[in-house]
Design an enzyme around this catalytic site. Structure first.
Site, short mmCIF file in Angstrom:
data_model
loop_
_atom_site.label_atom_id
_atom_site.label_comp_id
_atom_site.label_asym_id
_atom_site.label_seq_id
_atom_site.Cartn_x
_atom_site.Cartn_y
_atom_site.Cartn_z
N GLY A 172 1.06 -1.70 -0.09
CA GLY A 172 0.09 0.41 -0.23
C GLY A 172 1.17 1.40 0.27
O GLY A 172 2.16 1.48 -0.21
N ASP A 173 0.94 2.38 -0.12
CA ASP A 173 0.71 3.51 -0.18
C ASP A 173 2.41 3.97 -0.72
O ASP A 173 3.12 4.77 -0.57
CB ASP A 173 0.86 4.04 1.41
N GLY A 196 0.88 5.38 -4.11
CA GLY A 196 0.80 6.23 -5.28
C GLY A 196 -0.24 6.64 -6.05
O GLY A 196 -0.41 6.83 -6.85
N LYS A 197 -1.62 5.44 -5.33
CA LYS A 197 -3.13 5.02 -6.61
C LYS A 197 -3.44 6.52 -6.09
O LYS A 197 -4.04 6.42 -7.72
CB LYS A 197 -3.97 4.28 -5.58
N LYS A 238 -2.59 9.58 -7.06
CA LYS A 238 -1.69 10.44 -7.28
C LYS A 238 -2.09 10.06 -9.02
O LYS A 238 -2.76 10.39 -9.87
CB LYS A 238 -0.66 10.97 -7.79
N GLY A 245 -6.10 5.53 2.72
CA GLY A 245 -5.94 7.41 2.47
C GLY A 245 -4.97 7.45 1.09
O GLY A 245 -3.65 6.74 1.25
N HIS A 246 -5.75 7.84 0.09
CA HIS A 246 -4.73 8.35 -0.76
C HIS A 246 -4.78 9.89 -1.08
O HIS A 246 -5.51 10.33 -1.18
CB HIS A 246 -6.18 7.75 -2.29
N THR A 289 -6.29 -0.53 11.63
CA THR A 289 -6.36 1.23 11.05
C THR A 289 -7.16 1.68 11.78
O THR A 289 -7.77 2.08 12.37
CB THR A 289 -6.00 1.49 10.04
N ARG A 307 -22.24 -14.18 7.64
CA ARG A 307 -24.27 -13.95 7.07
C ARG A 307 -25.05 -13.33 7.37
O ARG A 307 -26.36 -13.66 7.63
CB ARG A 307 -24.81 -15.92 6.72
N GLN A 340 -5.17 -0.68 -0.67
CA GLN A 340 -3.96 -1.38 0.01
C GLN A 340 -3.02 -1.60 -1.31
O GLN A 340 -2.93 -1.08 -1.60
CB GLN A 340 -4.86 -2.63 0.96
N THR A 372 -3.78 6.95 9.51
CA THR A 372 -3.01 7.68 10.95
C THR A 372 -2.25 7.77 11.40
O THR A 372 -1.83 7.80 12.75
CB THR A 372 -2.63 5.71 11.22
N PRO A 430 4.76 6.25 11.36
CA PRO A 430 5.50 6.52 10.43
C PRO A 430 5.77 4.66 10.07
O PRO A 430 5.26 3.86 10.51
CB PRO A 430 6.84 5.78 12.02
N VAL A 461 8.00 10.94 -10.67
CA VAL A 461 9.73 12.32 -10.29
C VAL A 461 8.65 12.93 -9.17
O VAL A 461 9.88 13.43 -9.06
CB VAL A 461 10.35 12.19 -10.85
P1 GDP Z 1 -1.76 6.01 -2.10
O1 GDP Z 1 -2.24 4.78 -0.52
O2 GDP Z 1 -1.32 4.36 -3.01
O3 GDP Z 1 -2.78 6.20 -2.80
O4 GDP Z 1 -0.33 6.51 -1.79
P2 GDP Z 1 -0.17 7.59 -0.09
O5 GDP Z 1 -0.89 8.48 -1.05
O6 GDP Z 1 -0.67 6.88 1.24
O7 GDP Z 1 1.06 7.71 -0.32
C1 GDP Z 1 1.62 8.36 -1.40
C2 GDP Z 1 2.68 9.45 -0.82
O8 GDP Z 1 3.56 9.82 -1.93
C3 GDP Z 1 1.51 10.21 -1.01
O9 GDP Z 1 1.94 11.25 0.20
C4 GDP Z 1 1.85 11.22 -2.96
O10 GDP Z 1 1.99 12.64 -2.18
C5 GDP Z 1 3.53 11.02 -2.90
N1 GDP Z 1 3.69 10.70 -3.71
C6 GDP Z 1 3.60 9.98 -4.82
N2 GDP Z 1 4.15 10.02 -6.35
C7 GDP Z 1 5.78 10.20 -5.94
C8 GDP Z 1 6.60 10.56 -6.53
O11 GDP Z 1 6.98 9.98 -7.71
N3 GDP Z 1 6.99 11.77 -5.75
C9 GDP Z 1 7.01 12.26 -4.15
N4 GDP Z 1 8.25 12.55 -3.67
N5 GDP Z 1 5.87 11.39 -3.51
C10 GDP Z 1 4.85 10.95 -4.13
P1 IMO Z 2 -3.56 2.90 1.35
O1 IMO Z 2 -5.16 2.23 0.42
C1 IMO Z 2 -0.81 0.39 4.15
C2 IMO Z 2 -2.96 -1.87 6.41
C3 IMO Z 2 -2.60 -1.68 8.89
C4 IMO Z 2 -2.54 -3.01 8.97
C5 IMO Z 2 -3.31 -3.70 7.91
C6 IMO Z 2 -4.79 -4.35 8.27
O2 IMO Z 2 -4.10 3.86 1.52
O3 IMO Z 2 -2.51 1.92 0.29
P2 IMO Z 2 -7.23 -2.81 8.37
O4 IMO Z 2 -7.27 -1.65 9.39
O5 IMO Z 2 -7.00 -2.99 7.49
O6 IMO Z 2 -7.72 -3.87 9.27
O7 IMO Z 2 -5.16 -2.99 8.84
O8 IMO Z 2 -3.35 -3.39 6.58
N1 IMO Z 2 -3.73 -0.80 5.25
C7 IMO Z 2 -2.75 0.28 5.10
N2 IMO Z 2 -1.66 0.17 5.37
N3 IMO Z 2 -2.00 1.18 2.98
C8 IMO Z 2 -3.05 0.90 3.34
O9 IMO Z 2 -4.22 1.65 2.46
C9 IMO Z 2 -3.49 0.34 4.38
N4 IMO Z 2 -5.34 -0.16 4.37
C10 IMO Z 2 -4.41 -0.82 5.42
O10 IMO Z 2 -1.39 -0.76 8.65
O11 IMO Z 2 -1.51 -3.59 8.99
MG MG Z 3 -2.45 5.32 1.91
#
Ligand code: GDP
Ligand code: IMO
Ligand code: MG
Length: 498
Positions: free
Chosen positions: A21-22, A24-25, A27, A49-50, A139, A153, A254, A362, A365, A487
């Site tokens: 997860g996290d 850049g979906k 973006k 969290g997107h 979370t 069910r 995720q 959340t 870190p 980038v």
């Molecule tokens: P998601 O859950 O996949 O949508 O990703 P998140 O939004 O949780 O985390 C991705 C973070 O990286 C966000 O703060 C974006 O603004 C940032 N981000 C996405 N692409 C880039 C990139 O190419 N470079 C940098 N520096 N930040 C990026």
């Molecule tokens: P996005 O869409 C990163 C992680 C939690 C935990 C595990 C189970 O922003 O990439 P949950 O609350 O789903 O039962 O937690 O999954 N987790 C994520 N980690 N990005 C996410 O979503 C996540 N959604 C859940 O941190 O380890």
């Molecule tokens: Mg995220």
């Protein structure tokens, strides 16, 4: 290359994540929304969290699809049936859009989406607080418990909010079974959790009955239903009618390694986060997708919450550090952490700081590690070979980049079906089994860094040669096609490789 040339005649494009997860979906859904007519979420819940950064302004979406910035242009954003839907969290996001004077006139919410109830959030938090060393690091949004109800069910759907007497009947059945489980937990802890703003600051709490059933009925079938009624519809029928005709963009949540079916179980979320789960979650089939893009953070990766992470910078020390620190405390303790530090824990802290790797949902870190190619090979078997590399700019100042090219198994003999895994075995394609992953030692290949700013580069050919060498190594070694390189966080800090 221009986006419309890249997408050519394609009608359905999906964005998923190949890691934890996290990546850049947010973006990239926003980026492709310019092309799409319809943007549909099929997985996840408010655990997601997107983030979208547009002209230095930050937008974070949890349940609302990330194509919403295009609502005023008539683009339709859909929340599919595969989403676990918390109406309170959704309304909170709509209120933020209102404050920003942003529209959401073309939203559609599937009547079949699973409905998060207060007891799901309560159980999630109670279980985590009592789990000790077995905690998953969820979370706290009620994900595990809603899937228990769904498969048992006794779950409710969004449509039930529109039919009060049916809602009441189903809720009573659900709560009677769930209330009996509450006896196992401390009353004060239950009360504290129910006072949280995610649970309407105590509105659902009752001193005698613990959960106030009439209040829950009122909130769901009146307050929430009144606000959301006009968006609730048969979203699957809408998508089926439009597939192959309109341009549809599917937004995953995720990442594959968090999938309940394909991920590092039990340290996963509770839905299938792969392309297969995503298409199912909007009522379509994988065959309907013309291009599936799997995002890969590079050349490092992150994980939030517990679970194995073979390439974690600083190993167990980092895991402990992340559980007990915040952005501010780590900055105060390690002010000089650098991308060129010999100490891996400090290197991981520097990556986190420069990449701003603190949870969008959340604030926790995110644990950081080098890019793991055995895991990438495994992920692309399921999600396909087309990938987007994001956050490449974060390592601009690193003199040395390491890629984990394979693992050495470093534990006791372990039967994995008909295979016996032995100490010293080399593993090229990761086996996504938490026990095995926890015993794998990464083997690294080092590359020289490119040591220059790249965020203004628009064409692949203009990227530094040292960076292209790494990209091309990954393509060849993992049999993948890097289609796009990100980038920077802004929409236009994007290079389409082709
Ligand atoms: P998601 O859950 O996949 O949508 O990703 P998140 O939004 O949780 O985390 C991705 C973070 O990286 C966000 O703060 C974006 O603004 C940032 N981000 C996405 N692409 C880039 C990139 O190419 N470079 C940098 N520096 N930040 C990026
Ligand atoms: P996005 O869409 C990163 C992680 C939690 C935990 C595990 C189970 O922003 O990439 P949950 O609350 O789903 O039962 O937690 O999954 N987790 C994520 N980690 N990005 C996410 O979503 C996540 N959604 C859940 O941190 O380890
Ligand atoms: Mg995220």
């Amino acid at each position: 290359m221009k986006l419309n040339i890249f997408l050519d005649e394609k009608k359905t494009v999906a964005i998923v994540c190949n890691q934890w997860g996290d990546t850049g979906k947010g973006k990239f859904v926003d980026y492709f929304a310019k092309w799409a007519d319809i943007i549909a979420r099929g997985t996840g819940e408010a655990n997601a969290g997107h983030t979208i950064i547009l002209n230095n302004k930050k937008y974070v979406f949890h349940l609302v699809p990330s194509g919403i910035l295009y609502d005023s242009l008539g683009k339709i954003n859909v929340v599919g049936r595969g989403v676990a839907f918390d109406p309170r969290a959704f309304i909170e996001e709509l209120n933020i859009l209102d404050k920003e004077n942003m529209t959401y006139n073309n939203l559609k919410i599937s009547l079949n989406a699973k409905l998060i109830l207060p007891c799901h959030i309560l159980f999630d938090r109670l279980k985590e607080s009592n789990a000790g060393a077995n905690k998953i690091g969820t979370t706290g949004r009620g994900i595990g418990p809603i899937y228990v109800d769904h498969y048992d069910r006794k779950g409710l759907t969004v449509n039930d909010m529109l039919n009060k007497s049916l809602f009441e009947k189903k809720l009573k059945k659900n709560i009677t079974e769930n209330l009996s489980l509450l006896k196992n937990y401390d009353k004060e802890m239950i009360k504290t959790i129910l006072m949280h703003s995610h649970l309407e600051n105590g509105a659902f709490y009752n001193e005698e009955t613990i959960l106030d059933i009439p209040q829950i009925i009122n909130y769901y079938t009146e307050n929430y239903a009144d606000k959301l009624r006009k968006y609730i519809c048969d979203a699957e029928e809408f998508l089926r009618e439009n597939v192959h005709k309109k341009k549809i963009l599917l937004e995953g949540a995720q990442g594959l390694l968090l999938s309940v079916d394909h991920g590092s179980y039990p340290y996963v979320t509770s839905c299938d986060t792969t392309i297969s789960g995503l298409t199912k979650g909007v009522g379509l089939s994988e065959k309907d997708v013309d291009l599936n893009l799997g995002i890969v953070k590079a050349f490092y990766m992150t994980r939030v919450g517990q679970g194995p992470f073979p390439t974690e910078m600083g190993g167990e020390l980092s895991d402990k550090h992340c559980s007990s620190n915040t952005k501010d405390t780590e900055r105060a303790t390690y002010p000089n952490a650098s991308l060129n530090s010999e100490d891996e824990l400090q290197l991981g802290i520097a990556v986190r700081y420069i990449g701003q790797e603190y949870g969008a949902t959340t604030g926790r870190p995110r644990r950081t590690g080098w890019l793991d190619l055995p895991l990438l090979r495994r992920a692309t078997i399921t999600n396909g070979p087309d990938i987007i590399l994001t956050k490449v700019d974060v390592l601009n100042d690193a003199k040395k980049i390491k890629l984990c090219t394979e693992y050495e198994y470093n534990g006791d003999n372990y039967y994995y079906g008909d295979k016996l895994i032995k100490k010293g075995d080399k593993i090229k394609i990761a086996i996504v089994d938490s026990l095995i992953l926890g015993r794998c030692k990464p083997i690294y290949k080092e590359f020289p860094g490119w040591l220059s700013e790249i965020k203004n580069i628009k064409e692949y050919k203009d990227l530094p040669q040292n960076l292209k060498n790494i990209v091309e190594y990954i393509e060849k070694d993992c049999n993948v096609n890097v289609r796009i390189i990100s980038v920077g966080a802004e929409r236009d800090e994007t290079i389409i490789k082709g």
